[in-house]
Design a protein around this motif. Structure first.
Motif, PDB file in Angstrom:
ATOM      1  N   LYS A 148      41.429  36.974  31.920  1.00 50.86           N
ATOM      2  CA  LYS A 148      41.377  37.155  33.359  1.00 50.86           C
ATOM      3  C   LYS A 148      39.920  37.341  33.802  1.00 50.86           C
ATOM      4  N   PRO A 149      39.529  37.151  35.040  1.00 53.58           N
ATOM      5  CA  PRO A 149      40.402  36.850  36.164  1.00 53.58           C
ATOM      6  C   PRO A 149      40.797  35.370  36.240  1.00 53.58           C
ATOM      7  N   HIS A 152      40.321  34.255  42.131  1.00 54.08           N
ATOM      8  CA  HIS A 152      40.101  35.524  42.835  1.00 54.08           C
ATOM      9  C   HIS A 152      41.024  35.680  44.040  1.00 54.08           C
ATOM     10  N   VAL A 220      33.054  52.552  36.537  1.00 55.88           N
ATOM     11  CA  VAL A 220      32.987  51.120  36.222  1.00 55.88           C
ATOM     12  C   VAL A 220      32.040  50.838  35.053  1.00 55.88           C
ATOM     13  N   ARG A 223      29.961  47.579  34.219  1.00 57.38           N
ATOM     14  CA  ARG A 223      30.591  46.354  34.742  1.00 57.38           C
ATOM     15  C   ARG A 223      30.495  46.256  36.257  1.00 57.38           C
ATOM     16  N   TYR A 226      30.529  42.697  37.877  1.00 57.80           N
ATOM     17  CA  TYR A 226      31.862  42.095  37.902  1.00 57.80           C
ATOM     18  C   TYR A 226      32.747  42.810  38.921  1.00 57.80           C
ATOM     19  N   TYR A 227      32.701  44.143  38.887  1.00 61.01           N
ATOM     20  CA  TYR A 227      33.635  44.928  39.689  1.00 61.01           C
ATOM     21  C   TYR A 227      33.393  44.746  41.184  1.00 61.01           C
ATOM     22  N   ALA A 230      35.463  42.197  42.339  1.00 61.61           N
ATOM     23  CA  ALA A 230      36.884  42.333  42.012  1.00 61.61           C
ATOM     24  C   ALA A 230      37.514  43.473  42.804  1.00 61.61           C
ATOM     25  N   ARG A 234      42.313  43.425  42.425  1.00 66.81           N
ATOM     26  CA  ARG A 234      42.183  42.220  41.592  1.00 66.81           C
ATOM     27  C   ARG A 234      42.108  42.575  40.111  1.00 66.81           C
ATOM     28  N   ASP A 235      41.422  43.672  39.808  1.00 69.98           N
ATOM     29  CA  ASP A 235      41.165  44.016  38.412  1.00 69.98           C
ATOM     30  C   ASP A 235      42.430  44.499  37.702  1.00 69.98           C
ATOM     31  N   THR A 316      37.834  51.297  44.342  1.00 72.46           N
ATOM     32  CA  THR A 316      37.969  51.653  42.918  1.00 72.46           C
ATOM     33  C   THR A 316      39.320  52.318  42.687  1.00 72.46           C
TER      34      THR A 316
END
Ligand code: BG6
Length: 491
Positions: A148-149, A152, A220, A223, A226-227, A230, A234-235, A316
């Motif tokens: 993944k992902p 999006h 996080v 990351r 990336y986050y 996302a 999404r994560d 988050t």
């Protein structure tokens, strides 16, 4: 015979998860006698240096790292490194040569796994170049494993699926959701469908509501980049959380055939109510962590994390109330929550049952009365707890809630296989049951798309809105409290 090419072979996932899992499979005798693993990346590196790198990863992360000393020499003979720039054809020619040499030596065609542990935007190029070089044309033997992902949002996921299917047939594509490889998650199917006891009450007549929580104490970490693209929806929600929901809510499959199981899960995803824009606010809550203390450690606010925008509006934390609009689950709320920098790390599913129709006990006997609840602890606790009322010992009739506990690994001599071990073995064996089919991925995006759209259009004004080390934003408590419920507390 199996050949495993890992794109992104020097990356974090390969070192922390993939090679340790392969090492464990090797120790347990689950790899075929003839196997070859090559880490691929565009960096120049000798195979010896690559082996040193992954030896460290195995030592730090493998379940059975104590066996490294004795077995490393033999295992490492199967490990190689190839310098391959995934965007250039040259590297693929080297792979073709390698395959021909190995198959010549083994005197038979091998199963070939291409593991994409790279930025998702590289996937279509890799798929195309594999295909162009004749490395993808055998639907029985050539398998593409995809992390993944998967896109999006719904639109991009559809486009990605169309692109991938230009080069690979659906049955060659293994979309990993590592939650599905967890023993305790697979056990949900055993619990539900290998017992006569639970199914008769597993519906809206007896179940009051269901909660699915995956809370984490970590932030996080590194990351942030990336986050930022996302966020928690999404994560975690689009994939892991909805997959857990499917395991709990699906109908009984008639067999464990990969498509049969996935059809049943797809049915659940299709039945989940899509919210209209104006309904999102009352069914979904978002949060972002401020600084605070988690397990005695000071955590910084999300907006101060590395590679994070100091004004970031990325969530988050997410809590969503969903409904599965079918006969079985009519009217039963499914509350889902997930977040980072929270008080405790726990992934669990709580099935809360309705009250008994009437109670003959005197009111003072029921002071501590709690409804029946089946708690499926997925991690780090690995057990199932059924809560019921029992008589308090003594001369009077007084009730107390007690737990009947099944502890998954106390009752077996086995240590717990890592999720990636199960999943990699399944890919080698060509068993796609635990992998996401294109239609499942798309159906899951269709559920969260409207929420993302509303949140994207209206940046949060109150972020950060929960302290690290808390249980999340107050609104998430209110979301469930409005229905007279509260988030499950663990014993
Ligand atoms: C990953 C997410 O898929 O799952 C991470 O990207 C999250 O953000 C992780 O931390 C949680 O997995 P587990 O197995 O540690 O519960």
């Amino acid at each position: 015979m199996v050949i495993i090419f890992i794109f992104g072979g020097t990356g974090d996932l390969a070192q922390r998860k993939l090679l340790p899992a392969l090492f464990n499979l090797y120790l347990d005798g689950h790899l075929p006698e003839q196997f070859y693993i090559a880490g691929l990346s565009r960096n120049k590196m000798t195979p010896a240096a690559y082996r040193d790198l992954i030896k460290k990863g195995i030592d730090e992360h493998a379940r059975r790292n104590e066996a490294l000393k004795e077995h490393w020499e033999d295992f490492s003979k199967h490990v190689d490194y190839l310098q391959v720039d995934a965007t250039k054809e040259q590297g693929y020619k080297a792979m073709v040569k390698k395959v021909a040499a190995l198959e010549g030596e083994w005197k038979a065609p091998a199963t070939i796994m291409y593991y994409l542990s790279v930025a998702p935007q590289l996937a279509p190029t890799i798929a195309e170049l594999l295909c162009k070089n004749g490395l993808a044309n055998d639907a029985q033997r050539h398998r593409l494993v995809f992390e993944k992902p998967f896109g999006h949002d719904l639109q991009s996921a559809k486009e990605l699926n169309v692109l991938l299917r230009k080069y690979f047939a659906e049955e060659q594509i293994f979309r990993i959701d590592h939650f599905l490889g967890k023993e305790t998650v697979q056990n949900i199917l055993a619990l539900r469908f290998a017992n006569a006891l639970f199914e008769p009450i597993w519906n809206h007549r007896y179940v009051d509501h269901i909660q699915i929580s995956a809370t984490e104490t970590v932030g996080v970490l590194d990351r942030g980049a990336y986050y930022e693209g996302a966020g928690a929806l999404r994560d975690m929600v689009q994939n892991h959380m909805l997959q857990l929901l499917c395991m709990v809510a699906m109908e009984a499959p008639v067999s464990f055939d990969a498509n049969e199981v996935r059809n049943k899960k797809h049915d659940v995803l299709k039945a989940i109510r899509r919210y209209r824009r104006e309904e999102v606010h009352s069914h979904a809550v978002r949060g972002q962590y401020a600084s605070g203390w988690v397990e005695g450690k000071k955590m910084q606010t999300y907006r101060e994390e590395k590679s994070v925008d100091p004004h970031s509006g990325v969530e988050t934390y997410a809590a969503v109330k969903l409904f599965v609009d079918n006969w079985r689950w009519n009217g039963v709320p499914f509350y889902i929550r997930t977040g980072k920098s929270l008080a405790e790390k726990t992934t669990h599913i709580a099935i809360q049952f309705k009250n008994a129709p009437s109670y003959a006990f005197p009111p003072e006997a029921t002071d501590t009365w709690r409804p029946n609840r089946l708690l499926i602890n997925i991690s780090p606790q690995l057990d199932i707890r059924l809560r019921f009322q029992a008589k308090q010992p003594g001369p009077h009739m007084a009730l107390q809630p007690v737990d009947m506990v099944f502890n998954y690994f106390n009752n077996t001599s086995e240590t717990q296989p890592e999720a990636y071990e199960t999943l990699l073995q399944d890919v080698i064996e060509g068993n796609a049951t635990l992998f996401m089919r294109a239609d499942q991925v798309e159906a899951a995006w269709a559920i969260i798309d409207p929420i993302m759209e509303v949140w994207g259009n209206k940046p949060p004004v109150d972020f950060p809105n929960y302290a690290a080390g808390s249980w999340g934003p107050e609104d998430a408590e209110a979301l469930i409290a409005r229905d007279g419920n509260h988030w499950a507390t663990l014993p």
